[in-house]
Design an enzyme around this catalytic site. Structure first.
Site, PDB file in Angstrom:
ATOM      1  N   CYS A   7       0.836  -1.208   0.000  1.00 55.38           N
ATOM      2  CA  CYS A   7       0.000   0.000   0.000  1.00 55.38           C
ATOM      3  C   CYS A   7       0.867   1.253   0.000  1.00 55.38           C
ATOM      4  O   CYS A   7       1.782   1.392   0.820  1.00 55.38           O
ATOM      5  CB  CYS A   7      -0.914  -0.007   1.228  1.00 55.38           C
ATOM      6  SG  CYS A   7      -1.849   1.524   1.460  1.00 55.38           S
ATOM      7  N   CYS A  25       0.358   3.260   3.605  1.00 52.25           N
ATOM      8  CA  CYS A  25       0.665   2.725   4.932  1.00 52.25           C
ATOM      9  C   CYS A  25       1.972   3.321   5.471  1.00 52.25           C
ATOM     10  O   CYS A  25       2.873   3.671   4.703  1.00 52.25           O
ATOM     11  CB  CYS A  25       0.776   1.207   4.870  1.00 52.25           C
ATOM     12  SG  CYS A  25      -0.824   0.350   4.926  1.00 52.25           S
ATOM     13  N   HIS A  83      -4.430   0.197   8.046  1.00 49.13           N
ATOM     14  CA  HIS A  83      -4.924   0.027   6.681  1.00 49.13           C
ATOM     15  C   HIS A  83      -6.408  -0.336   6.641  1.00 49.13           C
ATOM     16  O   HIS A  83      -7.080  -0.114   5.627  1.00 49.13           O
ATOM     17  CB  HIS A  83      -4.086  -1.071   5.997  1.00 49.13           C
ATOM     18  CG  HIS A  83      -4.362  -1.274   4.552  1.00 49.13           C
ATOM     19  ND1 HIS A  83      -3.964  -0.399   3.566  1.00 49.13           N
ATOM     20  CD2 HIS A  83      -5.016  -2.280   3.910  1.00 49.13           C
ATOM     21  CE1 HIS A  83      -4.337  -0.851   2.380  1.00 49.13           C
ATOM     22  NE2 HIS A  83      -4.978  -1.988   2.560  1.00 49.13           N
ATOM     23  N   ASN A 139     -13.367   9.756  -1.491  1.00 50.89           N
ATOM     24  CA  ASN A 139     -13.943   8.705  -2.326  1.00 50.89           C
ATOM     25  C   ASN A 139     -13.628   7.385  -1.636  1.00 50.89           C
ATOM     26  O   ASN A 139     -12.470   6.978  -1.570  1.00 50.89           O
ATOM     27  CB  ASN A 139     -13.337   8.716  -3.734  1.00 50.89           C
ATOM     28  CG  ASN A 139     -13.676   9.981  -4.490  1.00 50.89           C
ATOM     29  OD1 ASN A 139     -14.795  10.478  -4.433  1.00 50.89           O
ATOM     30  ND2 ASN A 139     -12.710  10.525  -5.202  1.00 50.89           N
ATOM     31  N   SER A 181      -8.403   5.244  -5.425  1.00 53.79           N
ATOM     32  CA  SER A 181      -7.179   4.689  -5.982  1.00 53.79           C
ATOM     33  C   SER A 181      -6.428   3.815  -4.996  1.00 53.79           C
ATOM     34  O   SER A 181      -5.491   3.111  -5.370  1.00 53.79           O
ATOM     35  CB  SER A 181      -6.259   5.822  -6.474  1.00 53.79           C
ATOM     36  OG  SER A 181      -5.929   6.679  -5.395  1.00 53.79           O
ATOM     37  N   HIS A 231      -6.627   2.086   1.405  1.00 60.59           N
ATOM     38  CA  HIS A 231      -6.275   2.669   2.707  1.00 60.59           C
ATOM     39  C   HIS A 231      -7.192   3.866   2.967  1.00 60.59           C
ATOM     40  O   HIS A 231      -7.277   4.774   2.143  1.00 60.59           O
ATOM     41  CB  HIS A 231      -4.820   3.125   2.702  1.00 60.59           C
ATOM     42  CG  HIS A 231      -4.293   3.438   4.065  1.00 60.59           C
ATOM     43  ND1 HIS A 231      -3.343   2.660   4.702  1.00 60.59           N
ATOM     44  CD2 HIS A 231      -4.581   4.449   4.932  1.00 60.59           C
ATOM     45  CE1 HIS A 231      -3.075   3.184   5.887  1.00 60.59           C
ATOM     46  NE2 HIS A 231      -3.815   4.272   6.050  1.00 60.59           N
ATOM     47  N   HIS A 242      -8.640   7.184   3.398  1.00 57.19           N
ATOM     48  CA  HIS A 242      -8.029   8.501   3.227  1.00 57.19           C
ATOM     49  C   HIS A 242      -9.005   9.441   2.545  1.00 57.19           C
ATOM     50  O   HIS A 242      -9.978   9.025   1.909  1.00 57.19           O
ATOM     51  CB  HIS A 242      -6.749   8.407   2.390  1.00 57.19           C
ATOM     52  CG  HIS A 242      -6.978   8.102   0.935  1.00 57.19           C
ATOM     53  ND1 HIS A 242      -7.342   6.849   0.479  1.00 57.19           N
ATOM     54  CD2 HIS A 242      -6.920   8.898  -0.168  1.00 57.19           C
ATOM     55  CE1 HIS A 242      -7.488   6.871  -0.839  1.00 57.19           C
ATOM     56  NE2 HIS A 242      -7.241   8.109  -1.257  1.00 57.19           N
ATOM     57  N   GLN A 288      -9.088  13.678   0.640  1.00 59.44           N
ATOM     58  CA  GLN A 288      -8.266  14.617  -0.109  1.00 59.44           C
ATOM     59  C   GLN A 288      -8.753  16.043   0.136  1.00 59.44           C
ATOM     60  O   GLN A 288      -9.878  16.256   0.592  1.00 59.44           O
ATOM     61  CB  GLN A 288      -8.341  14.329  -1.610  1.00 59.44           C
ATOM     62  CG  GLN A 288      -7.849  12.965  -2.033  1.00 59.44           C
ATOM     63  CD  GLN A 288      -7.859  12.791  -3.530  1.00 59.44           C
ATOM     64  OE1 GLN A 288      -7.254  13.579  -4.263  1.00 59.44           O
ATOM     65  NE2 GLN A 288      -8.560  11.777  -4.008  1.00 59.44           N
TER      66      GLN A 288
END
Length: 335
Positions: free
Chosen positions: A48, A51, A109, A147, A155, A158, A160, A162
Site C-alpha cells: 500500500c 501505509c 490500513h 472517495n 485509488s 487505505h 483517506h 483529499q
C-alpha cells in the site's frame, strides 16, 4: 404524505429537479452485479502506498505516523502555475491554480471512519478544520472530500481523503452560493436554517441528530441513500466549529457511517465532501450554513448500485427509492 406515484422534487441548493419514480423499485434486475468489497483487510499492507513506512509511487517514503497523516498529493489536479490559451469568445478558457493534499485517516490500513472510535474520528475532524483554515487563507475555495471504495473510484483501499484548494469557486459550490444568497435576500433567513427547522419538525427524513448536527436524507436526494450533514448552529466554515461541535461531528459521523455499513452488511462505498462558504468571499457568509454531502451508490444490495446513465445524463436525475423510505431504513440502523 409521500406519493407512491412519479413526481419531481426541486434541489433547493442547486435549483435542479429530480424525478422520483417509486414504482420502479419493483422492476427485476438482470444488470451489472459488482463484487462486494472485502469484509476485512490487514492492519498493514506492504504493497500500500499510504501505509506507514511504505514507499509511495513517486519515490517518497511515508513516516511511521501514528495518527492522521497529511502530505502533498503526488499527482495533484491543481498546480501553483497555470496557463490558458485565448481562443476568442466562442471557446472560453481560464487559468486554474491551486494545490492538493492527501489525508490518511489512520496508520491502520483497515480503519475506516466507521470503524474508528470517536477520539480517532475527532483527529480527522481536526485535520479538516486546520486544512480549511490554512488553505483558505490563500485560496478562493477549499474542497475537502473522500472517495471510499473501488466502486467510487478510490485509488487506494487505505482509508483517506483529499483536499483540493484553488483560486476559483467550483461550479457546484458557486450554484449553492447563488441559491442560498437568493433565499437569504428574499426571506432574511438562511436557506439551510429553514430546512433544518422544517426537517426537525417533520422527522420523516431525519437519520440521526445531536445538539450540534442534523443528518437527513434530503427531500431532493439523487442517490438512493444520499445524506446531508448539517450544522445546526450558524457556522459557515469548518474552522469556525468550536470544540463541542467538533466532538459532536465525530460522534454523529460514527452513527451515520455505522448505519451505512449495517445497511447491506458491507464496507459501504460513498463519495462525500464538505461545502462551506468560499474563502474568497471573506466575511460575506450570512447566507451560508456548513454542510457535508454523502453520495453512496448502492441501491438494492452490496452488489447492485445505482447508475447515473441514460435519462440522468441526457435529461435530469432520477431515483426509485423515495428519500423518506431511505431515511426510515437508515434511521432503524442507527445505534
Amino acid at each position: 404524505m409521500t406519493s407512491d406515484l412519479p413526481h419531481r422534487r426541486k434541489n433547493l441548493l442547486t435549483g435542479d429537479w429530480v424525478l422520483v419514480s417509486p414504482q420502479r423499485m419493483k422492476r427485476p434486475w438482470q444488470g451489472e452485479v459488482k463484487m462486494a468489497q472485502p469484509a476485512s483487510r490487514p492492519a498493514h499492507d506492504p504493497s500500500c502506498y499510504l501505509c506507514p513506512g511504505n514507499e509511495r509511487s513517486g519515490g517518497v517514503t511515508n513516516p511511521h505516523y501514528d495518527g492522521t497523516f497529511v502530505f502533498p498529493n503526488d499527482f495533484p489536479a491543481l498546480l501553483s502555475e497555470s496557463e490558458s490559451a485565448s481562443t476568442g469568445k466562442l471557446f472560453e478558457e481560464q487559468p486554474a491554480r491551486g494545490e492538493a493534499r492527501v489525508i490518511c485517516y489512520s496508520p491502520d490500513h483497515s480503519m475506516t471512519m466507521a470503524r474508528m472510535d470517536d477520539a480517532a474520528r475527532r483527529m480527522v475532524v481536526q485535520s479538516w478544520c486546520e486544512l480549511s483554515a490554512e488553505l483558505g487563507a490563500r485560496w478562493a475555495h477549499v474542497e475537502l472530500f473522500e472517495n471510499k471504495g473501488a466502486m467510487m473510484g478510490a485509488s487506494s483501499p487505505h482509508p483517506h481523503g483529499q483536499v483540493w484548494a484553488g483560486d476559483f469557486v467550483p461550479t457546484i459550490v458557486e450554484r449553492e452560493d447563488v441559491q442560498q444568497r437568493a433565499q437569504f435576500a428574499a426571506g432574511g433567513s438562511p436557506l439551510l436554517g429553514d430546512v433544518i427547522a422544517a426537517e426537525i419538525a417533520s422527522g420523516e427524513r431525519v437519520v440521526v441528530k445531536n445538539e450540534h448536527w442534523l443528518v437527513i436524507v434530503p427531500h431532493w436526494a439523487a442517490w438512493p441513500f444520499e445524506t446531508l450533514v448539517l450544522a445546526r448552529t450558524p457556522v459557515a466554515r469548518l474552522e469556525n466549529l468550536d470544540v463541542e461541535a467538533r466532538e459532536g461531528l465525530a460522534s454523529v459521523l460514527g452513527k451515520l457511517l455505522c448505519a451505512y455499513d449495517a445497511l447491506f452488511d458491507t464496507d459501504f462505498p460513498y463519495s462525500m465532501g464538505w461545502h462551506g462558504a468560499p474563502h474568497g468571499a471573506g466575511d460575506d457568509t450570512g447566507h451560508w450554513r456548513l454542510h457535508a454531502h454523502f453520495y453512496p451508490p448502492l441501491l438494492r444490495s452490496a452488489e447492485i448500485r445505482k447508475h447515473m446513465v441514460g435519462f440522468e445524463l441526457l435529461a435530469e436525475t432520477q431515483r426509485d427509492l423515495t428519500p423518506e423510505a431511505a431515511a426510515e431504513r437508515l434511521r432503524e440502523l442507527v445505534k
